[in-house]
Design a protein around this motif. Sequence first.
Motif, short mmCIF file in Angstrom:
data_model
loop_
_atom_site.label_atom_id
_atom_site.label_comp_id
_atom_site.label_asym_id
_atom_site.label_seq_id
_atom_site.Cartn_x
_atom_site.Cartn_y
_atom_site.Cartn_z
N GLU A 120 1.59 -7.94 2.61
CA GLU A 120 1.31 -9.36 2.75
C GLU A 120 0.35 -9.62 3.90
O GLU A 120 -0.57 -10.45 3.80
CB GLU A 120 2.62 -10.12 2.98
N TYR A 121 0.52 -8.89 5.01
CA TYR A 121 -0.30 -9.13 6.19
C TYR A 121 -1.68 -8.50 6.05
O TYR A 121 -2.67 -9.02 6.60
CB TYR A 121 0.43 -8.64 7.43
N TYR A 122 -1.77 -7.39 5.32
CA TYR A 122 -3.09 -6.85 5.00
C TYR A 122 -3.85 -7.84 4.13
O TYR A 122 -5.04 -8.09 4.34
CB TYR A 122 -2.95 -5.52 4.26
N GLN A 123 -3.17 -8.42 3.15
CA GLN A 123 -3.82 -9.39 2.26
C GLN A 123 -4.28 -10.62 3.03
O GLN A 123 -5.35 -11.17 2.77
CB GLN A 123 -2.88 -9.77 1.12
N LYS A 124 -3.46 -11.07 4.01
CA LYS A 124 -3.86 -12.20 4.85
C LYS A 124 -5.13 -11.89 5.63
O LYS A 124 -5.91 -12.78 5.97
CB LYS A 124 -2.74 -12.56 5.82
N PRO A 128 -7.89 -5.51 0.54
CA PRO A 128 -7.19 -5.20 -0.71
C PRO A 128 -6.06 -4.19 -0.50
O PRO A 128 -6.16 -3.28 0.34
CB PRO A 128 -8.30 -4.60 -1.60
N VAL A 129 -4.99 -4.33 -1.28
CA VAL A 129 -3.85 -3.41 -1.21
C VAL A 129 -3.56 -2.85 -2.59
O VAL A 129 -3.87 -3.47 -3.61
CB VAL A 129 -2.57 -4.11 -0.66
N ALA A 130 -2.97 -1.66 -2.62
CA ALA A 130 -2.58 -1.04 -3.89
C ALA A 130 -1.42 -1.82 -4.52
O ALA A 130 -0.54 -2.32 -3.81
CB ALA A 130 -2.18 0.41 -3.66
N THR A 251 -6.79 -6.77 10.96
CA THR A 251 -5.38 -6.40 10.82
C THR A 251 -4.62 -6.71 12.11
O THR A 251 -3.47 -7.18 12.05
CB THR A 251 -5.26 -4.91 10.45
N VAL A 252 -5.21 -6.44 13.25
CA VAL A 252 -4.60 -6.80 14.54
C VAL A 252 -4.27 -8.29 14.55
O VAL A 252 -3.15 -8.70 14.91
CB VAL A 252 -5.54 -6.46 15.71
N ALA A 284 -6.48 -1.14 2.19
CA ALA A 284 -5.29 -0.96 3.03
C ALA A 284 -4.48 0.27 2.64
O ALA A 284 -4.39 0.64 1.48
CB ALA A 284 -4.41 -2.20 2.93
N LEU A 285 -3.85 0.89 3.64
CA LEU A 285 -2.82 1.90 3.43
C LEU A 285 -1.54 1.48 4.14
O LEU A 285 -0.63 0.95 3.53
CB LEU A 285 -3.31 3.28 3.89
N GLU A 286 -1.46 1.68 5.46
CA GLU A 286 -0.28 1.21 6.19
C GLU A 286 -0.58 1.09 7.67
O GLU A 286 -1.54 1.68 8.18
CB GLU A 286 0.92 2.14 5.97
N VAL A 287 0.25 0.31 8.37
CA VAL A 287 0.09 0.15 9.82
C VAL A 287 1.14 1.00 10.54
O VAL A 287 2.23 1.21 10.05
CB VAL A 287 0.24 -1.32 10.26
N ASN A 288 0.74 1.47 11.71
CA ASN A 288 1.66 2.19 12.60
C ASN A 288 1.47 1.59 13.99
O ASN A 288 0.38 1.66 14.56
CB ASN A 288 1.34 3.69 12.63
N MET A 289 2.55 1.00 14.51
CA MET A 289 2.46 0.29 15.78
C MET A 289 2.77 1.23 16.94
O MET A 289 3.65 0.99 17.76
CB MET A 289 3.42 -0.90 15.78
#
Length: 399
Positions: A120-124, A128-130, A251-252, A284-289
């Motif tokens: 959802e946050y990548y889309q915001k 694009p997401v898978a 993304t940030v 997009a793939l994924e975030v790591n904080m």
Amino acid sequence: MKNFIFISPNFPTNYWQFCRELKKNGLNVLGIGDQPYDELSGELKESLNEYYKVGSLENYDEVYRAVAFFIFKYGRIDWLESNNEYWLERDARLRTDFHITSGFQNSDMARIKYKSGMKEYYQKAGIPVARYHIVDDEEGCRKFIAEVGYPVIVKPDNGVGAISTYKLNGDEDLQKFLGMKESDVSYIMEEFIEAEVNSYDAIINSQGEPLFETGNVTPNSIMDIVNNNDNSIYYIVKDLPEDTRRAGRATVKSFGVKSRFVHFEFFRLTKDHEGMGKKGDVVALEVNMRPCGGFSPDMMNFANSTNVYKIWADMIAFDRSSESDGQKHAYCAFAGRRDGKNFVLNDDQVRAKYGYTIKMDLRLPDALAGAMGNQMFLALFDTKEEMDVFYQDLLAVRD
């Protein structure tokens, strides 16, 4: 004096450098870990003001009591951090329970730890997401597969790295997966994307602005490395591509990241993908904080002629840094070789040929070997062509 609790400062073994820079900046650095004090490295001991050993970091009550002890002895805790994916939820729970507001809380976990929540946050952010499906039963999975086609990727919705990640190529693989998956684990199924992984790595201040930016490229799949016992390669880019920078900064902003070291993963498409983009696009793939794992912080230092441990500690202490990105940039290549493979060049021959470029040469601990190989070399190159030859030499095996 600010009090900083560092969870598991002894692992990975290079994380003592975060503690050293914090202490240099005048913070009271308090470590909690499960390794006996006498077994800690001398560098780590010198970088901590005090260390509290627990029987197991998995035991929340023990870690809770350790934090409570430090509060009793030193007063309010300003920061609590591990910089480690495995402990992100533990860190958030401790912050929430002790009202430590300088970091993620329990309420933040759904969007930063669950792969389905990240989308959802990548889309915001306009990325694009898978397409995906939360695994339920065979009928639901087949309906999703009828939409996207084989192959599909399945992995824990809340997982670390490539653990329990599988590529399903047909109905037989689907049946096998459904028969073996853990019943108490939520899995996400995604359409397969032909791409290489490109990352955005940054240290972000309290205003959501980057103090440092770089990135890495992983040409082969971490999933394949783990599942097929392959060699592991990735490299820090000489200069961060502008499209990766734009995607990372967006993304940030979308995730509301503040005062953190982050590692955001993107796919760079290696062929056109309907609904996602054209070859070369970033999706997009994924975030790591947290920082990219293993020795990546050291690789960032070599590639950028800087000190990310100091930049991060400066961000914590001052919300800015006097450490600048170096003028000289290069490619920093990681190669992790598996034991038992009949390499054309043995380790000593690698050292003889590339000694002048090698920056680190280590046997990796078992905890890292699954994803990174047994013997690692880090080497620095001015051009991608030189780096490609290095990889060819290190990975070549005899028939």
